[in-house]
Motif scaffolding. Structure first.
Motif, PDB file in Angstrom:
ATOM      1  N   MET A   1       0.832  -1.202   0.000  1.00  0.00           N
ATOM      2  CA  MET A   1       0.000   0.000   0.000  1.00  0.00           C
ATOM      3  C   MET A   1       0.870   1.257   0.000  1.00  0.00           C
ATOM      4  N   THR A   2       1.931   1.223   0.804  1.00  0.00           N
ATOM      5  CA  THR A   2       2.841   2.371   0.857  1.00  0.00           C
ATOM      6  C   THR A   2       3.505   2.588  -0.496  1.00  0.00           C
ATOM      7  N   PHE A   3       3.911   1.505  -1.141  1.00  0.00           N
ATOM      8  CA  PHE A   3       4.501   1.635  -2.478  1.00  0.00           C
ATOM      9  C   PHE A   3       3.489   2.242  -3.446  1.00  0.00           C
ATOM     10  N   GLY A   4       2.239   1.798  -3.379  1.00  0.00           N
ATOM     11  CA  GLY A   4       1.207   2.381  -4.237  1.00  0.00           C
ATOM     12  C   GLY A   4       1.045   3.869  -4.004  1.00  0.00           C
ATOM     13  N   ASP A   5       1.101   4.281  -2.729  1.00  0.00           N
ATOM     14  CA  ASP A   5       1.027   5.712  -2.417  1.00  0.00           C
ATOM     15  C   ASP A   5       2.197   6.475  -3.038  1.00  0.00           C
ATOM     16  N   LEU A   6       3.385   5.887  -2.978  1.00  0.00           N
ATOM     17  CA  LEU A   6       4.571   6.548  -3.527  1.00  0.00           C
ATOM     18  C   LEU A   6       4.507   6.636  -5.052  1.00  0.00           C
ATOM     19  N   VAL A   7       4.024   5.570  -5.698  1.00  0.00           N
ATOM     20  CA  VAL A   7       3.855   5.605  -7.154  1.00  0.00           C
ATOM     21  C   VAL A   7       2.898   6.729  -7.535  1.00  0.00           C
ATOM     22  N   ASN A   8       1.811   6.815  -6.780  1.00  0.00           N
ATOM     23  CA  ASN A   8       0.784   7.820  -7.041  1.00  0.00           C
ATOM     24  C   ASN A   8       1.353   9.232  -7.000  1.00  0.00           C
ATOM     25  N   LYS A   9       2.380   9.443  -6.167  1.00  0.00           N
ATOM     26  CA  LYS A   9       2.947  10.778  -6.006  1.00  0.00           C
ATOM     27  C   LYS A   9       4.184  11.018  -6.873  1.00  0.00           C
ATOM     28  N   TYR A  10       4.996   9.986  -7.097  1.00  0.00           N
ATOM     29  CA  TYR A  10       6.283  10.185  -7.756  1.00  0.00           C
ATOM     30  C   TYR A  10       6.368   9.607  -9.170  1.00  0.00           C
ATOM     31  N   CYS A  11       5.411   8.790  -9.571  1.00  0.00           N
ATOM     32  CA  CYS A  11       5.418   8.202 -10.916  1.00  0.00           C
ATOM     33  C   CYS A  11       4.032   8.359 -11.528  1.00  0.00           C
ATOM     34  N   GLN A  12       3.557   9.586 -11.611  1.00  0.00           N
ATOM     35  CA  GLN A  12       2.168   9.803 -12.017  1.00  0.00           C
ATOM     36  C   GLN A  12       1.904   9.340 -13.447  1.00  0.00           C
ATOM     37  N   ALA A  13       2.863   9.501 -14.348  1.00  0.00           N
ATOM     38  CA  ALA A  13       2.668   9.061 -15.732  1.00  0.00           C
ATOM     39  C   ALA A  13       2.547   7.541 -15.797  1.00  0.00           C
ATOM     40  N   ALA A  14       3.420   6.828 -15.070  1.00  0.00           N
ATOM     41  CA  ALA A  14       3.345   5.368 -15.027  1.00  0.00           C
ATOM     42  C   ALA A  14       2.051   4.919 -14.365  1.00  0.00           C
ATOM     43  N   HIS A  15       1.662   5.612 -13.296  1.00  0.00           N
ATOM     44  CA  HIS A  15       0.425   5.275 -12.593  1.00  0.00           C
ATOM     45  C   HIS A  15      -0.777   5.406 -13.531  1.00  0.00           C
ATOM     46  N   LYS A  16      -0.807   6.491 -14.295  1.00  0.00           N
ATOM     47  CA  LYS A  16      -1.914   6.705 -15.232  1.00  0.00           C
ATOM     48  C   LYS A  16      -1.964   5.591 -16.278  1.00  0.00           C
ATOM     49  N   LEU A  17      -0.792   5.189 -16.767  1.00  0.00           N
ATOM     50  CA  LEU A  17      -0.720   4.107 -17.748  1.00  0.00           C
ATOM     51  C   LEU A  17      -1.242   2.796 -17.167  1.00  0.00           C
ATOM     52  N   LEU A  18      -0.828   2.487 -15.946  1.00  0.00           N
ATOM     53  CA  LEU A  18      -1.225   1.224 -15.328  1.00  0.00           C
ATOM     54  C   LEU A  18      -2.710   1.206 -14.984  1.00  0.00           C
ATOM     55  N   VAL A  19      -3.252   2.349 -14.576  1.00  0.00           N
ATOM     56  CA  VAL A  19      -4.694   2.425 -14.310  1.00  0.00           C
ATOM     57  C   VAL A  19      -5.472   2.120 -15.585  1.00  0.00           C
ATOM     58  N   ALA A  20      -4.980   2.619 -16.717  1.00  0.00           N
ATOM     59  CA  ALA A  20      -5.649   2.383 -17.993  1.00  0.00           C
ATOM     60  C   ALA A  20      -5.506   0.933 -18.453  1.00  0.00           C
ATOM     61  N   MET A  21      -4.392   0.288 -18.093  1.00  0.00           N
ATOM     62  CA  MET A  21      -4.100  -1.062 -18.596  1.00  0.00           C
ATOM     63  C   MET A  21      -4.613  -2.177 -17.699  1.00  0.00           C
ATOM     64  N   SER A  22      -4.982  -1.880 -16.449  1.00  0.00           N
ATOM     65  CA  SER A  22      -5.332  -2.949 -15.507  1.00  0.00           C
ATOM     66  C   SER A  22      -6.681  -2.692 -14.857  1.00  0.00           C
ATOM     67  N   GLU A  23      -7.348  -3.763 -14.502  1.00  0.00           N
ATOM     68  CA  GLU A  23      -8.633  -3.642 -13.807  1.00  0.00           C
ATOM     69  C   GLU A  23      -8.428  -3.204 -12.366  1.00  0.00           C
ATOM     70  N   ASP A  24      -7.329  -3.635 -11.760  1.00  0.00           N
ATOM     71  CA  ASP A  24      -7.063  -3.293 -10.357  1.00  0.00           C
ATOM     72  C   ASP A  24      -5.584  -2.969 -10.209  1.00  0.00           C
ATOM     73  N   VAL A  25      -5.273  -1.677 -10.230  1.00  0.00           N
ATOM     74  CA  VAL A  25      -3.875  -1.246 -10.188  1.00  0.00           C
ATOM     75  C   VAL A  25      -3.232  -1.618  -8.854  1.00  0.00           C
ATOM     76  N   LEU A  26      -4.032  -1.741  -7.797  1.00  0.00           N
ATOM     77  CA  LEU A  26      -3.463  -2.096  -6.499  1.00  0.00           C
ATOM     78  C   LEU A  26      -2.875  -3.508  -6.516  1.00  0.00           C
TER      79      LEU A  26
END
Length: 560
Positions: free
Chosen positions: A181-206
């Motif tokens: 969960m902590t890693f997910g929080d960090l991705v959300n803040k520091y890798c926003q472009a990657a996070h956006k890509l993964l949200v689009a590509m996966s049903e459950d990014v978590l």
């Protein structure tokens, strides 16, 4: 050992191809700061013998419990535990969660030795209930040990570390899941472009982020993993977060704009990490990792503790084995006059992971409760955090994630005062999606972190639906509380404010959102706190306002 320091467990031919031995055999260094620099530079990465000496030294210096199993214990118990079984057929302990032993250029004898060591660790550490990283750690340490007993002792010292500020290896599902969960929080803040890509590509990014340790401890090639481990032994757990974030940044760089290799993004990332040596050297990976300006170690620890608390309130225990704990926004029981199910799921992917465990609960709707600021407060007070959604008469949609209970406004004696934490953010959905976080996250140079453990009695926010604890043990500063930071002025920490005649989100040089007391009109512009652009038309008329809370699905919806 042979002339290069390889022991009987290593396949020398494979090892020569994986990590060439070119470096010095000695290294004189005593200062921690110098060790950090040398580890990052790979000063002992080019010599098998020197790396062995450094691992021995660094692990010997780990503060451990008084009674920690050593090499002699291994010699005493290994025969009884293994018996007459062939080492290659030995079962792995349940706590590795079906993780396989990585070969890491070990020969058959070496792979069997890893199994024996893991079983002996299970015998000596009955409290370990979930530790999928351990096979990789043992396999690597075996390379740089004289024999099985020495490798066992090194692994035991890492597991028995008793320094509360020096986390090394997750040993329970609770610790593992909270780190995901902590890693997910960090991705959300520091890798926003990657996070956006993964949200689009996966049903459950978590679920994608729950693989983050696997990338490091199962998929990384030996040469890369050994370099990461070098730095990890010196600097600790935060290095693992850095490297996993760097992996995602490289994955996004390579895959952005390309069709996925499969319909399974988790498998795509695993394959990318396995083959990372074709594109990214260990040096480039670490360079990218240390270019990310992360929160302080103590701030991350606060976030980890908040995530653990949320999991405990969900009934996840130290002993519990892996299970699916994340919840999505369900189409069948979600209805909003402002956003669609897909849009709400996108917003949900932005909120801190401990609240992504929850389902959305409608607290206030102007169409249902009327256009009244008094009613707005009545419906929203007692809930923390909340999600504010606004639809304008021009069909623009914007809003804010607000970390703190609106009742905090009452502490200012009727005057307008700002409150909240750095987890607040503002966003727009229509006509285009854009999120703006606290300016300090992208510009840490604005501040220097000060003491994190506050003497004040502000408790870490409870999971929605639970009361906030008054237990002194829970009296910790919230994650990203502004008092943790030496800010040059208050304009960078004006998150939310509420009076009898208006609501304000974001301040300093302007306001991200201003809403009048009749909930009819508003304005938006740049503010210092979020460094945002206007979220919609600068002056707007409000068609609808909604406020959503975060509801534990195990708790009945309160009557509104």
């Amino acid at each position: 050992m042979d002339s290069l320091g390889y022991n009987c467990f290593v396949d020398r031919d494979k090892m020569d191809a994986a990590i060439q031995d070119l470096g010095p055999k000695e290294l004189s260094c005593t200062e921690l700061q110098e060790l950090k620099q040398l580890a990052r530079q790979g000063s002992w990465a080019r010599s098998h013998a020197l790396r062995s000496k450094m691992y021995q030294r660094l692990i010997r210096d780990i503060p451990c419990r008084t009674v920690t199993p050593d090499a002699s214990v291994y010699s005493d118990i290994v025969g009884k535990i293994v018996g007459k079984h062939s080492s290659s057929s030995l079962p792995l302990p349940e706590f590795v969660d079906n993780t396989q032993v990585p070969s890491y250029c070990l020969n058959a004898r070496g792979e069997g030795a890893v199994r024996k060591i893991l079983l002996c660790i299970a015998n000596q550490f009955p409290d370990i209930s979930f530790c999928p990283a351990l096979p990789a750690v043992v396999a690597l340490l075996l390379h740089y040990s004289l024999d099985e007993a020495e490798c066992f002792e090194k692994a035991c010292r890492m597991l028995a570390c008793n320094d509360p500020g020096r986390k090394l290896i997750d040993q329970s599902f609770l610790a593992f899941e909270s780190s995901c969960m902590t890693f997910g929080d960090l991705v959300n803040k520091y890798c926003q472009a990657a996070h956006k890509l993964l949200v689009a590509m996966s049903e459950d990014v978590l679920q994608v982020y729950s693989d983050w340790q696997r990338w490091l401890f199962a998929e990384l090639p030996l040469g890369h993993f050994a370099r990461v481990f070098d730095v990890f032994l010196v600097e600790g757990y935060k290095v693992l977060y850095r490297v996993a974030l760097a992996i995602l940044k490289f994955f996004h760089k390579v895959r952005a704009g390309q069709p996925p290799d499969s319909d399974n993004v988790r498998q795509d990332i695993r394959t990318f990490v396995k083959d990372i040596a074709k594109m990214v050297s260990p040096e480039k990976l670490l360079e990218k990792a240390f270019a990310i300006r992360l929160f302080s170690r103590k701030e991350i620890q606060l976030l980890q503790m908040a995530n653990e608390k949320a999991l405990k309130q969900k009934g996840i225990t130290v002993k519990q084995k892996r299970q699916f704990v994340h919840l999505a926004v369900h189409a069948e029981n979600f209805h909003s006059e402002i956003v669609s199910v897909k849009e709400m799921r996108d917003i949900w992917s932005w909120v801190p992971e401990r609240f992504a465990l929850c389902q959305p609960l409608l607290l206030f709707s102007s169409l249902q409760h009327g256009y009244s600021l008094t009613r707005f407060y009545f419906q929203c007070e007692g809930h923390e955090p909340t999600l504010l959604l606004i639809k304008t008469t021009q069909k623009e949609v914007c809003g804010a994630y607000l970390s703190t209970d609106w009742s905090e406004r009452n502490k200012f004696g009727g005057k307008l005062g700002f409150f909240g934490t750095g987890e607040c953010f503002v966003f727009r959905l229509q006509p285009e999606v854009q999120r703006y976080e606290w300016v300090v996250i992208k510009h840490p140079e604005l501040t220097k972190v000060s003491s994190l453990m506050s003497s004040e009695t502000t408790a870490t926010p409870a999971l929605p639906g639970h009361s906030i604890s008054t237990d002194p043990a829970d009296r910790l500063s919230p994650f990203l509380a502004t008092r943790h930071f030496n800010l040059p002025s208050k304009t960078e920490s004006m998150f939310m404010a509420g009076g009898s005649d208006c609501l304000i989100i974001g301040g300093g040089g302007g306001q991200a959102l201003f809403i009048d007391g009749d909930l009819n009109r508003g304005r938006t512009g740049h503010c210092d706190t979020f460094n945002n652009q206007a979220l919609c038309s600068e002056n707007f008329l409000i068609a609808a306002i909604e406020v959503w809370g975060f509801q534990d699905p195990d708790i009945q919806n309160p009557d509104q």
